[in-house]
Design an enzyme around this catalytic site. Structure first.
Site, mmCIF file in Angstrom:
data_model
loop_
_atom_site.group_PDB
_atom_site.id
_atom_site.type_symbol
_atom_site.label_atom_id
_atom_site.label_comp_id
_atom_site.label_asym_id
_atom_site.label_seq_id
_atom_site.Cartn_x
_atom_site.Cartn_y
_atom_site.Cartn_z
ATOM 1 N N GLU A 296 0.596 -1.071 -0.013
ATOM 2 C CA GLU A 296 -0.025 0.087 -0.041
ATOM 3 C C GLU A 296 0.794 1.344 -0.123
ATOM 4 O O GLU A 296 1.743 1.309 0.848
ATOM 5 C CB GLU A 296 -0.856 -0.041 1.283
ATOM 6 C CG GLU A 296 -1.902 -1.053 1.155
ATOM 7 C CD GLU A 296 -2.657 -1.200 -0.228
ATOM 8 O OE1 GLU A 296 -3.311 -0.415 -0.854
ATOM 9 O OE2 GLU A 296 -2.359 -2.395 -0.751
ATOM 10 N N CYS A 330 -2.014 9.247 3.717
ATOM 11 C CA CYS A 330 -1.933 8.733 2.288
ATOM 12 C C CYS A 330 -3.102 9.353 1.707
ATOM 13 O O CYS A 330 -3.228 9.449 0.403
ATOM 14 C CB CYS A 330 -1.792 7.196 2.259
ATOM 15 S SG CYS A 330 -3.071 6.639 3.240
HETATM 16 P P1 NDP Z 1 8.627 4.868 3.964
HETATM 17 O O1 NDP Z 1 8.298 4.040 2.346
HETATM 18 O O2 NDP Z 1 9.643 5.780 3.942
HETATM 19 O O3 NDP Z 1 8.707 3.686 5.086
HETATM 20 C C1 NDP Z 1 7.771 2.773 5.250
HETATM 21 C C2 NDP Z 1 8.232 1.600 6.060
HETATM 22 O O4 NDP Z 1 9.167 0.908 5.000
HETATM 23 C C3 NDP Z 1 8.910 2.117 7.164
HETATM 24 O O5 NDP Z 1 8.984 0.855 8.280
HETATM 25 C C4 NDP Z 1 10.760 2.013 6.683
HETATM 26 O O6 NDP Z 1 11.545 1.755 7.556
HETATM 27 C C5 NDP Z 1 10.642 0.772 5.701
HETATM 28 N N1 NDP Z 1 11.498 0.969 4.856
HETATM 29 C C6 NDP Z 1 12.514 1.891 4.090
HETATM 30 N N2 NDP Z 1 13.210 1.730 3.418
HETATM 31 C C7 NDP Z 1 12.898 0.176 3.024
HETATM 32 C C8 NDP Z 1 13.805 -0.714 2.372
HETATM 33 N N3 NDP Z 1 14.749 -0.249 1.618
HETATM 34 N N4 NDP Z 1 13.608 -1.906 2.297
HETATM 35 C C9 NDP Z 1 12.270 -2.314 3.169
HETATM 36 N N5 NDP Z 1 11.778 -1.495 4.099
HETATM 37 C C10 NDP Z 1 12.103 -0.111 4.093
HETATM 38 O O7 NDP Z 1 7.176 5.506 4.218
HETATM 39 P P2 NDP Z 1 6.741 6.504 5.541
HETATM 40 O O8 NDP Z 1 6.971 5.554 6.589
HETATM 41 O O9 NDP Z 1 7.604 7.842 5.236
HETATM 42 O O10 NDP Z 1 5.261 6.600 5.157
HETATM 43 C C11 NDP Z 1 4.755 7.597 4.536
HETATM 44 C C12 NDP Z 1 4.135 6.832 3.112
HETATM 45 O O11 NDP Z 1 3.298 5.933 3.404
HETATM 46 C C13 NDP Z 1 3.316 7.893 2.260
HETATM 47 O O12 NDP Z 1 3.786 7.813 0.966
HETATM 48 C C14 NDP Z 1 2.063 7.560 2.415
HETATM 49 O O13 NDP Z 1 1.153 7.841 1.275
HETATM 50 C C15 NDP Z 1 2.143 6.074 2.787
HETATM 51 N N6 NDP Z 1 1.002 5.438 3.188
HETATM 52 C C16 NDP Z 1 0.059 4.719 2.368
HETATM 53 C C17 NDP Z 1 -0.994 4.218 2.788
HETATM 54 C C18 NDP Z 1 -2.022 3.227 2.039
HETATM 55 O O14 NDP Z 1 -2.797 2.822 2.680
HETATM 56 N N7 NDP Z 1 -1.936 3.478 0.773
HETATM 57 C C19 NDP Z 1 -1.442 4.419 4.235
HETATM 58 C C20 NDP Z 1 -0.394 5.254 4.937
HETATM 59 C C21 NDP Z 1 0.769 5.675 4.330
HETATM 60 P P3 NDP Z 1 12.295 2.922 8.178
HETATM 61 O O15 NDP Z 1 11.521 3.950 8.962
HETATM 62 O O16 NDP Z 1 13.479 2.455 9.150
HETATM 63 O O17 NDP Z 1 12.891 3.669 7.049
#
Ligand code: NDP
Length: 525
Positions: A296, A330
């Site tokens: 998502e 999001c």
């Molecule tokens: P990120 O993509 O930065 O991070 C999401 C998760 O992925 C975190 O746990 C992060 O860890 C982890 N992560 C980062 N890099 C990697 C990698 N290379 N491999 C595996 N995992 C990784 O998103 P945000 O946390 O900043 O969240 C905001 C985003 O989420 C926005 O784009 C928003 O639109 C979306 N979102 C979508 C929703 C939906 O239902 N479609 C709902 C809520 C949010 P770490 O924090 O350690 O970097």
């Protein structure tokens, strides 16, 4: 356990109801929230371990989760897992074979117990969220309420799926279809709904009989820790959910590429989602399945207003969609698309309403907006504001102030539909206002991004509403209401195109993503 099964079975028969949000106008609730904030303040700054197979591991280095309102205030120090520990967590989860044999009703019972405990700890968990990610009181509480909803909803759903499934019966055979678990899931949530999405993805994973490696977002590990405490307190067997903190960019690949990982449940940004999709598609040495990736991702959601709309309601909806939780949803309505005849009028109302929003100390109940989540977010968003000033007309906000990461709610008018601020997800309190020639043009602009998550239309024209049902290409479509605030069960959630795999969290289809169906037939004697 027989008692737990019996009680889960009877509770599962009661209809699901959304958890009401707390009414903070009541003095007793304000008092309770204040006390919880005080309690949390006394608990700040401790160090927390990884949990692998029930063992608490504090070796190695730590990282700090900090308060975005006051970045020198440490929420807690969390253990930075290594690539080896990520592998170890997956192995432990994979070795835990007994969990899948636990009866579905018993697994559902754990979700009901977790929901009950979360209800008891409501103000406390809200308080941690106010400190850790800068949510206002109502935003934090809505997040916790949604987490409770997911537990209550998925428990019932599991009991439904464990019941007899409809198959066509033929005379010569006895046939049935059962849903069985997949295996080990890597659960990777974002920080913006640090309770709801983390609890939702994790509980869906284990109620279906899978085991989990939970890697919370590095900006909100405390909320995930609070959930781990709840799971421990309700007696969920150690090893069902393993807790692995650390940077996604360091340990993410190790989790996703591990041959024993069967599925990945991710919610986060487009770019990370795409990377996971790519890595998950490759078979790794020893891997005997196709990995399932439930992804998502982001949004560039629009609120469309036509000339027949209730313009005050539309302006309220635009402002709430754009600026609730600082635009860090999001589902945030980061584009307002307004038809030409009412453009100036609606823009003026949006400007006035935006000017009335309060930004500041979220430990105070009256504050509407807090800080954005961290320094990186601050830099990215203020960078977009600078771009926006070139691409349109800054009509409200634009400023930011410290020492926390506070950004004013910002409205940029007269933005071209293809401008960067109208196409790229900013994930902050920045609204691009776009003028459309007419309703047709507005629909075209609304669909003209690579995303397709949520969308709103304010209109009183029933024919246009019917058209929008066909043409507005988003996973969650709303009429005459804001683009945010999906309720579990009512608005199953997930988007199209680059917004992800449209998993419809909080809907009847969701748990199927965490299972595989086995069709069993026996020839009659
Ligand atoms: P990120 O993509 O930065 O991070 C999401 C998760 O992925 C975190 O746990 C992060 O860890 C982890 N992560 C980062 N890099 C990697 C990698 N290379 N491999 C595996 N995992 C990784 O998103 P945000 O946390 O900043 O969240 C905001 C985003 O989420 C926005 O784009 C928003 O639109 C979306 N979102 C979508 C929703 C939906 O239902 N479609 C709902 C809520 C949010 P770490 O924090 O350690 O970097």
């Amino acid at each position: 356990m027989a008692k737990m099964i019996e009680s889960a079975a009877s509770r599962a028969q009661t209809p699901f109801k959304n958890e009401p949000v707390i009414d903070f106008t009541k003095p007793e609730n304000r008092q309770a929230q204040m006390e919880a904030l005080e309690q949390v303040k006394r608990e700040l700054g401790q160090t927390y371990p990884l949990i692998i197979g029930g063992k608490k591991i504090t070796s190695g280095s730590t990282f700090a989760s900090v308060n975005p309102s006051q970045p020198d205030q440490v929420i807690g120090y969390f253990t930075r897992a290594t690539v080896e520990q990520a592998g170890e967590a997956v192995k432990v989860a994979a070795a835990f074979e007994t969990w899948k044999h636990v009866p579905a009703k018993e697994r559902a019972g754990y979700l009901f117990s977790a929901a009950d405990l979360l209800k008891q700890r409501r103000f406390y968990v809200d308080a941690w969220m106010i400190y850790e990610v800068g949510k206002s009181w109502p935003e934090a509480d809505a997040d916790t309420a949604e987490a409770i909803d997911f537990l209550e909803f998925y428990a019932r759903e599991m009991v439904r799926l464990a019941g007899e499934q409809p198959v066509v019966h033929i005379e010569s055979e006895d046939s049935e279809l059962v849903y069985i678990p997949l295996g080990v899931g890597a659960v990777i949530p974002p920080w913006n709904f640090p309770a709801a999405i983390m609890v939702g993805m994790t509980s869906a994973s284990f109620v279906t009989g899978n085991t989990v490696v939970l890697k919370p977002a590095s900006t909100s590990p405390m909320i995930a820790w609070q959930f781990m405490r709840i799971l421990e307190d309700i007696g969920l067997p150690a090893g069902v959910v393993n807790f692995l903190t650390g940077s996604g960019s360091t340990i993410g690949d190790a989790l996703i590429e591990h041959p024993l990982v069967r599925f990945i449940a991710f919610t986060g940004s487009r770019d990370v989602g795409l990377r996971i999709n790519e890595l998950a598609a490759k078979p790794y040495k020893g891997q005997i399945w196709l990995k399932r990736a439930i992804l998502e991702m982001g949004g560039k959601d629009a609120v469309v207003v036509d000339e027949t709309a209730d313009l005050d309601a539309a302006a309220d909806g635009i402002v709430a969609s754009a600026f609730g939780f600082q635009g860090q949803k999001c589902s945030a309505g980061s584009r307002a698309i307004i038809v030409e005849p009412v453009y100036d009028q609606v823009l003026q109302k949006v400007i006035e309403k935006t000017k009335r929003l309060t930004v500041g100390d979220v430990t105070k109940p009256e504050t509407y907006m807090g800080p954005v989540v961290d320094e990186n977010a601050m830099k990215k968003i203020t960078g977009f504001i600078e771009i926006g000033k070139q691409e349109g007309r800054l009509v409200v906000g634009g400023g930011h102030h410290g020492p926390g990461y506070f950004i004013e709610p910002t409205v940029i008018a007269d933005v071209d539909p293809h401008a960067r601020i109208a196409q790229e997800e900013i994930f902050g309190p920045v609204l691009a206002v776009i003028k459309a020639k007419d309703f047709d043009d507005a629909m075209h602009i609304a669909n003209d991004t690579e995303y397709g998550l949520t969308g709103s239309l304010y209109s009183r024209d029933q024919q246009r509403i019917e058209r929008a049902k066909e043409e507005y290409h988003v996973g969650n479509l709303y009429f005459n209401r804001k683009s945010t605030g999906a309720l579990v069960g009512v608005h199953p959630f997930g988007g199209f195109n680059m917004s992800g795999t449209d998993s419809k969290a909080g809907g009847r289809d969701y748990l199927l993503l965490f299972t595989q169906a086995k069709a069993i037939s026996a020839k009659k004697a």
